[in-house]
Design a protein around this motif. Structure first.
Motif, short mmCIF file in Angstrom:
data_model
loop_
_atom_site.label_atom_id
_atom_site.label_comp_id
_atom_site.label_asym_id
_atom_site.label_seq_id
_atom_site.Cartn_x
_atom_site.Cartn_y
_atom_site.Cartn_z
N GLU A 42 -29.52 -21.01 -0.54
CA GLU A 42 -30.25 -22.24 -0.28
C GLU A 42 -29.45 -23.47 -0.69
OE1 GLU A 42 -34.00 -21.97 -2.22
OE2 GLU A 42 -34.72 -20.31 -0.97
N GLY A 43 -28.16 -23.29 -0.94
CA GLY A 43 -27.32 -24.40 -1.36
C GLY A 43 -27.01 -25.37 -0.23
N LYS A 44 -26.47 -26.52 -0.62
CA LYS A 44 -26.13 -27.55 0.36
C LYS A 44 -24.97 -27.10 1.22
CE LYS A 44 -25.05 -32.46 0.79
NZ LYS A 44 -24.79 -33.74 0.04
N LEU A 45 -25.07 -27.35 2.51
CA LEU A 45 -24.02 -26.97 3.45
C LEU A 45 -23.16 -28.18 3.80
CD1 LEU A 45 -26.12 -24.77 5.93
CD2 LEU A 45 -24.64 -23.97 4.09
N PRO A 46 -21.86 -27.96 4.12
CA PRO A 46 -21.00 -29.08 4.51
C PRO A 46 -21.46 -29.69 5.84
CG PRO A 46 -19.90 -27.01 4.90
CD PRO A 46 -21.14 -26.68 4.15
N GLU A 47 -21.05 -30.90 6.07
CA GLU A 47 -21.43 -31.58 7.31
C GLU A 47 -20.71 -30.94 8.49
OE1 GLU A 47 -21.22 -36.05 9.32
OE2 GLU A 47 -20.61 -35.73 7.23
N ALA A 48 -21.45 -30.66 9.57
CA ALA A 48 -20.86 -30.06 10.77
C ALA A 48 -20.17 -31.12 11.60
CB ALA A 48 -21.94 -29.36 11.59
N MET A 49 -19.00 -30.79 12.15
CA MET A 49 -18.25 -31.71 12.99
C MET A 49 -18.39 -31.31 14.46
SD MET A 49 -17.44 -33.51 10.50
CE MET A 49 -16.67 -34.77 11.48
N GLN A 50 -17.73 -32.07 15.32
CA GLN A 50 -17.84 -31.87 16.77
C GLN A 50 -17.52 -30.43 17.16
OE1 GLN A 50 -18.44 -34.81 18.68
NE2 GLN A 50 -18.86 -33.54 20.46
N PRO A 51 -18.37 -29.80 18.01
CA PRO A 51 -18.11 -28.42 18.43
C PRO A 51 -16.85 -28.31 19.28
CG PRO A 51 -20.40 -28.99 18.79
CD PRO A 51 -19.68 -30.27 18.47
N GLY A 52 -16.34 -27.11 19.36
CA GLY A 52 -15.09 -26.87 20.07
C GLY A 52 -15.22 -26.94 21.58
N PHE A 53 -16.44 -26.82 22.13
CA PHE A 53 -16.54 -26.82 23.61
C PHE A 53 -16.37 -28.21 24.20
CE2 PHE A 53 -20.82 -26.24 21.76
CZ PHE A 53 -21.39 -27.47 22.03
N PHE A 54 -16.22 -29.26 23.31
CA PHE A 54 -15.86 -30.59 23.81
C PHE A 54 -14.35 -30.73 23.74
CE2 PHE A 54 -20.26 -31.17 22.66
CZ PHE A 54 -20.75 -31.98 23.66
N SER A 55 -13.64 -29.83 24.43
CA SER A 55 -12.18 -29.75 24.31
C SER A 55 -11.49 -30.92 24.98
CB SER A 55 -11.67 -28.45 24.94
OG SER A 55 -12.08 -28.38 26.30
N GLU A 56 -12.19 -31.63 25.86
CA GLU A 56 -11.55 -32.73 26.57
C GLU A 56 -11.43 -33.98 25.70
OE1 GLU A 56 -15.93 -33.06 27.28
OE2 GLU A 56 -14.41 -31.46 27.22
N ARG A 57 -12.06 -33.98 24.54
CA ARG A 57 -12.00 -35.14 23.67
C ARG A 57 -11.21 -34.81 22.42
NH1 ARG A 57 -18.00 -37.21 22.72
NH2 ARG A 57 -16.80 -38.81 21.60
N ASN A 58 -10.34 -35.69 22.00
CA ASN A 58 -9.52 -35.51 20.81
C ASN A 58 -10.10 -36.34 19.68
OD1 ASN A 58 -7.62 -33.86 22.10
ND2 ASN A 58 -6.63 -35.68 22.99
N PHE A 59 -10.22 -35.74 18.55
CA PHE A 59 -10.78 -36.44 17.41
C PHE A 59 -9.72 -36.58 16.32
CE2 PHE A 59 -15.03 -36.44 18.90
CZ PHE A 59 -15.11 -35.34 19.74
N PRO A 60 -9.72 -37.68 15.62
CA PRO A 60 -8.70 -37.90 14.58
C PRO A 60 -8.85 -36.91 13.43
CG PRO A 60 -10.41 -39.59 14.47
CD PRO A 60 -10.65 -38.83 15.72
N GLU A 61 -7.78 -36.71 12.76
CA GLU A 61 -7.75 -35.75 11.67
C GLU A 61 -8.75 -36.08 10.60
OE1 GLU A 61 -6.26 -32.21 10.14
OE2 GLU A 61 -5.71 -33.23 12.00
#
Length: 336
Positions: free
Chosen positions: A293-312
């Motif tokens: 029940e602990g806190k989970l890290p924030e989820a980032m953009q899913p991999g199926f949006f492969s056409e978009r590049n996100f900064p490191e």
């Protein structure tokens, strides 16, 4: 082209070699076109099998030959007529026929059908009468004083013939017709009731089937609607970042499941499909995430949006050194 003694049109062609005429063809539409096909006091009806039947209240003169389809002897009365009892006779109307051979009939064009009836009734030897006008209207009286020959039925049109019968035969025919009408009414009533019953049953099944289909469509529509929100109209990721993750849940599950557990499953699922592989938890970590029940890290953009590049800098790794830096504690038991 000639018309033979039977009233049939025939065409002949001359043959020089034999010096004689050869019949080329004859115009006979059916058996009933043959003159006096069924003998005296009978009807030729091409719709029946056999085609010959005696007139009502007449019987075959020779039952043996009639059964062998030799109809040349014709039919005779069941009940002989008596000239001493004019009140014991009447006339049976036969409709839609070709009138009998008129070569032995008499015609009186000055009187109508009603007067024609009286004339025939007064003459003991009068067999039948009819309107001489083929249209069935106007004046004119045809009277027959011998056997009736060459009568046939027509499917459409034809004329009416009034045949002299004894009163007892007429009464018998009337009784028979009444029973036939009653049987017809019973059959028609039964058929109508059966049809209405079947129609009612069919309507009930139709309504029930329609309601069932509507219910299935409503249920499927809800499921497809939630799926379209996730795959076509709005992705699961978009619902997550908009704060509406529960839109992914089928309504039928909302009352039977713990919503917090569902939200945690969605969160872990999004962590497992993040754009960069290094941001994704491994299998054992994902299992621990689901069970704690602990806190989970924030989820980032899913991999199926492969056409978009996100900064490191958007990587969950840059914000958290490891997926295991959450509040989960691990206890390892080692042997001494």
């Amino acid at each position: 082209m000639v018309l033979n003694s039977s009233g049939v049109s025939e065409r002949f062609t001359w043959i020089d070699r034999t010096q004689s005429w050869l019949r080329y063809y004859s115009v006979i539409q059916d058996q009933c076109d043959n003159y006096a096909m069924c003998g005296a006091n009978s009807l030729c009806d091409i719709s029946k099998s056999p085609v010959c039947v005696c007139l009502d209240s007449f019987v075959p003169k020779s039952s043996r030959y009639w059964g062998l389809q030799d109809w040349s002897d014709g039919c005779v009365r069941k009940t002989p007529l008596s000239c001493d009892n004019d009140g014991g006779v009447g006339f049976l109307k036969i409709t839609g026929i070709k009138l009998p051979d008129t070569s032995r009939s008499r015609v009186n064009k000055s009187i109508g059908l009603e007067e024609c009836n009286k004339v025939c009734l007064k003459n003991c030897s009068c067999m039948a009468y009819a309107n001489s006008d083929i249209r069935g209207a106007g004046s004119g009286c045809l009277l027959w004083f011998s056997d009736l020959l060459d009568i046939r039925t027509f499917p459409v049109g034809g004329q009416d013939l009034y045949v002299r019968l004894s009163a007892s035969d007429l009464a018998h025919i009337e009784t028979k017709n009444k029973w036939s009408r009653r049987k017809l009414i019973v059959v028609m009533t039964g058929s109508i009731v059966s049809f209405v019953a079947l129609l009612a049953i069919g309507c009930i099944f139709f309504v029930q089937r329609k309601n069932l289909i509507n219910q299935e469509n409503d249920y499927s529509g809800k499921r497809k609607g939630s799926t379209r929100k996730a795959t076509e109209e709005e992705s699961a990721w978009k619902l997550w970042i908009e704060g509406r993750p529960l839109d992914l849940v089928d309504e039928c599950l909302e009352d039977s499941c713990d919503l917090s557990e569902i939200l945690r499953c969605i969160h872990v699922g999004l962590l497992c499909v993040q754009q960069k592989p290094e941001d994704r938890p491994n299998m054992s970590t994902a299992v621990l995430m689901l069970g704690s029940e602990g806190k989970l890290p924030e989820a980032m953009q899913p991999g199926f949006f492969s056409e978009r590049n996100f900064p490191e800098s958007e990587s969950s790794t840059s914000k958290h050194e490891s997926c295991s830096t959450n509040e989960i504690t691990f206890t390892l038991v080692e042997p001494r």
